[in-house]
Design a protein around this motif. Structure first.
Motif, mmCIF file in Angstrom:
data_model
loop_
_atom_site.group_PDB
_atom_site.id
_atom_site.type_symbol
_atom_site.label_atom_id
_atom_site.label_comp_id
_atom_site.label_asym_id
_atom_site.label_seq_id
_atom_site.Cartn_x
_atom_site.Cartn_y
_atom_site.Cartn_z
ATOM 1 N N UNK A 511 0.814 -1.225 0.000
ATOM 2 C CA UNK A 511 0.000 0.000 0.000
ATOM 3 C C UNK A 511 0.851 1.281 0.000
ATOM 4 N N UNK A 512 1.762 1.569 -0.842
ATOM 5 C CA UNK A 512 2.273 0.715 -1.908
ATOM 6 C C UNK A 512 3.465 -0.125 -1.446
ATOM 7 N N UNK A 522 13.128 -16.236 -0.274
ATOM 8 C CA UNK A 522 13.557 -15.052 0.481
ATOM 9 C C UNK A 522 12.437 -14.021 0.544
ATOM 10 N N UNK A 523 12.271 -13.405 1.704
ATOM 11 C CA UNK A 523 11.256 -12.359 1.883
ATOM 12 C C UNK A 523 11.959 -10.997 1.889
ATOM 13 N N UNK A 524 11.498 -10.066 1.049
ATOM 14 C CA UNK A 524 12.144 -8.754 0.924
ATOM 15 C C UNK A 524 11.104 -7.646 1.020
ATOM 16 N N UNK A 525 11.577 -6.428 1.390
ATOM 17 C CA UNK A 525 10.725 -5.230 1.394
ATOM 18 C C UNK A 525 10.680 -4.654 -0.011
ATOM 19 N N UNK A 526 9.472 -4.342 -0.478
ATOM 20 C CA UNK A 526 9.310 -3.819 -1.844
ATOM 21 C C UNK A 526 8.326 -2.658 -1.837
ATOM 22 N N UNK A 527 8.233 -2.006 -2.988
ATOM 23 C CA UNK A 527 7.259 -0.939 -3.215
ATOM 24 C C UNK A 527 6.613 -1.189 -4.567
ATOM 25 N N UNK A 528 5.272 -1.058 -4.627
ATOM 26 C CA UNK A 528 4.585 -1.233 -5.910
ATOM 27 C C UNK A 528 4.667 0.049 -6.715
ATOM 28 N N UNK A 543 12.581 -2.950 -11.200
ATOM 29 C CA UNK A 543 13.730 -2.045 -11.066
ATOM 30 C C UNK A 543 14.162 -1.982 -9.610
ATOM 31 N N UNK A 544 15.420 -1.580 -9.400
ATOM 32 C CA UNK A 544 15.951 -1.407 -8.048
ATOM 33 C C UNK A 544 16.718 -0.097 -7.987
ATOM 34 N N UNK A 545 16.772 0.488 -6.771
ATOM 35 C CA UNK A 545 17.548 1.708 -6.548
ATOM 36 C C UNK A 545 18.164 1.620 -5.170
ATOM 37 N N UNK A 546 18.729 2.720 -4.669
ATOM 38 C CA UNK A 546 19.421 2.696 -3.387
ATOM 39 C C UNK A 546 18.507 2.251 -2.255
ATOM 40 N N UNK A 548 14.872 1.419 -2.787
ATOM 41 C CA UNK A 548 13.605 0.868 -3.243
ATOM 42 C C UNK A 548 13.813 -0.349 -4.134
ATOM 43 N N UNK A 549 12.954 -1.341 -3.967
ATOM 44 C CA UNK A 549 12.843 -2.443 -4.928
ATOM 45 C C UNK A 549 11.432 -2.345 -5.475
ATOM 46 N N UNK A 550 11.295 -2.002 -6.750
ATOM 47 C CA UNK A 550 9.993 -1.728 -7.353
ATOM 48 C C UNK A 550 9.456 -2.984 -8.025
ATOM 49 N N UNK A 551 8.165 -3.293 -7.728
ATOM 50 C CA UNK A 551 7.544 -4.488 -8.303
ATOM 51 C C UNK A 551 6.281 -4.116 -9.075
ATOM 52 N N UNK A 552 5.881 -5.024 -9.970
ATOM 53 C CA UNK A 552 4.667 -4.829 -10.770
ATOM 54 C C UNK A 552 3.864 -6.138 -10.740
#
Length: 556
Positions: A511-512, A522-528, A543-546, A548-552
């Motif tokens: 959310x997001x 493996x369990x990871x923290x992500x952002x939609x 995509x990934x950044x410093x 954020x791990x962005x998912x769709x």
């Protein structure tokens, strides 16, 4: 552009905090010769005070006198260290009573609005106003000088160069805004020229670089100053016989395009701007037959840089160090909260935000400014924003209501007592001012957030919030406190690209932000991508950044 904006905001904020801490008076310059003459002079001295009854008493003694008003240093409002209000008060007090008003100018310029107000006071004075340029009348100083009926310049002094510029170091005016401001200043100079018989073209050339000015003398003894297009038209008309006049001598260029007009005393006299060049102030008084016994030297009290008045905090009634502490707490609260909302989980930024806002309201409550009503409004605003981010999809009623309650809580807590007579008369003025201050702090908080997101991985205290580009290996990993599971990543040191294109199932609702269990277990923290995704949905890392791990969501 972002770098310049950050530098400007930082310099402005630093200046405000230093001003609050020190409350230091603005320094005004004066030559040792001027000081000696002041000490020797037996002329009467009057000090302009803010007390209106004192002003009334001063004005009585000015009947038939020559009133000398100093315009030194940077011209601006008192809150910026200037003396605009006191200068205008002195002019108004002497108007219609004194025989002559003399503006004794030694200024590098100042705030356009302040200079304009002084010019208006001079032009509307019922007593003639002369200017005496001691050393320099540059920029705003030249605006004030040309508003006077006559200009006298001491030998070696100069006048001109009125192009507007930003007072914040490193800041620049964009072309469109610059032209708008220049047009306003040109209008002020044109008004000065028409009132006092100065050349409008010369005064405009002090403001704008693009003018090339010619001095044209005719055989009938007349002289004109023309812009390039006016000069070209004159030559064309003379060649076609439309204009019968002839040049007494070849036209002379006064200033070339690309340069601002700035004149030494002798040149200003030659071009008709200065009435006379004098050796010193004593010769000026002698030239106008002014006796020392008839002089009133107005001592303008030094202004003070007062950040409380600039930020509209002067009505809160707290000491300078408390105001400074309030500013720090408010900025910490805003920057910490905004940073926390931009990253998954809860950590140091959230704690800083809570401490900052708690300290802010605590200080105001201890000094009877904030009440539980304002704190309640603020808490309700935070609650609505959390509901908007965590529970409800998109952005709607809850988010808007949260922002309104949050801003209202902050703004109302900074207002003086609503029951006071002052607030009953100035409620809307003070409310609008405080709202402006609140939004300014929110803007500064956003800028701090942008800086943290861009440079946070290089700041020691914030490194823990960002994924490192490479994990340390072996014993170095143990020294850094890396867990055994994380040591396994040494075989693939680039953490940012490790998860790219991997798939998994959402372990919590996004959310997001939330958690995803990858196919590898493996369990990871992500952002939609901004959309809410339910538990159990298939997603892919795009995509990934410093930080954020962005998912769709993977469409079936």
């Amino acid at each position: 552009m972002k770098k310049e904006l950050r530098q400007s905001i930082f310099l402005l904020l630093l200046t405000a905090i230093l001003g609050l801490a020190c409350n230091c008076p603005a320094q005004e310059t004066a030559t040792s010769a001027d000081k000696d003459k002041t000490e020797k002079s037996s002329a009467t001295e009057e000090t302009i005070n803010e007390d209106k009854s004192s002003e009334k008493n001063n004005s009585v003694s000015w009947e038939g006198k020559t009133v000398i008003i100093p315009v030194t240093g940077v011209i601006g409002p008192e809150s910026f260290g200037g003396a605009e209000e006191k200068i205008i008060a002195a002019i108004n007090n002497a108007s219609g009573k004194a025989r002559l008003i003399v503006m004794e100018i030694n200024s590098p310029g100042g705030v356009v609005d302040s200079c304009d107000k002084i010019c208006e006071a001079i032009l509307h004075s019922k007593t003639p106003v002369y200017a005496l340029v001691i050393r320099k009348a540059i920029s705003g100083g030249a605006m004030v000088a040309t508003a006077c009926k006559e200009i006298y310049m001491i030998k070696g002094s100069r006048m001109g160069d009125i192009q507007p510029m930003m007072m914040i170091p490193g800041a620049k005016i964009d072309e469109r805004t610059g032209e708008k401001i220049e047009a306003d200043v040109r209008a002020i100079m044109a008004s000065n020229a028409s009132h006092n018989g100065y050349s409008k073209v010369l005064l405009e050339a002090m403001v704008t670089r693009s003018f090339q000015i010619y001095e044209v003398k005719f055989t009938d003894g007349k002289r004109e100053f023309l812009k390039q297009e006016q000069y070209d038209l004159l030559k064309k008309n003379m060649e076609q016989g439309i204009d019968k006049r002839t040049f007494a001598q070849p036209p002379r260029i006064v200033v070339t395009s690309g340069k601002l007009l700035s004149l030494e005393a002798q040149d200003a006299h030659y071009y008709g701007l200065a009435k006379k060049v004098v050796e010193d102030k004593e010769h000026f008084l002698k030239d106008l037959a002014i006796n020392e016994s008839d002089i009133i030297n107005v001592a303008i009290a030094e202004g003070k840089f007062d950040a409380m008045r600039i930020l509209k905090f002067d009505k809160i009634g707290l000491s300078n160090w408390l105001i400074m502490l309030l500013v720090i707490c408010l900025l910490a609260g805003i920057a910490g909260t905004l940073t926390e909302l931009s990253i998954p989980g809860f950590g140091l930024p959230g704690a800083i935000g809570i401490i900052g806002f708690s300290s802010f309201f605590y200080i105001l409550m201890m000094h009877n400014r904030a009440t539980f009503f304002e704190i309640g409004l603020f808490v309700v605003g935070i609650a609505f924003l959390i509901i908007e981010i965590v529970v409800l999809p998109g952005f709607g009623f809850a988010g808007i209501t949260g922002i309104i309650c949050l801003v209202a809580g902050l703004a109302l807590s900074m207002l003086p007592d609503l029951q006071s007579s002052y607030m009953q008369e100035h409620f809307w003025d003070e409310t609008i001012s405080v709202l402006g201050v609140t939004f300014a702090f929110i803007l500064i908080g956003l800028i701090v957030l942008m800086y943290i997101l861009e440079k946070g991985d290089k700041i020691p205290l914030l490194k823990a919030l960002f994924l490192p580009e490479k994990l340390p290996a072996g014993r170095e990993a143990l020294k850094e406190g890396i867990s055994e599971d994380e040591q396994d990543r040494r075989e693939n040191p680039d953490v940012r690209t490790k998860y790219l294109n991997e798939c998994g199932v959402t372990a919590t609702m996004l959310r997001p932000s939330g958690k995803v269990k990858l196919d590898s277990g493996e369990i990871i923290d992500v952002v939609s991508e901004g959309k809410i995704i339910d538990v159990g949905e298939r997603v892919k890392v795009i995509s990934t950044s410093m930080n954020h791990i962005l998912v769709r969501r993977i469409s079936e």
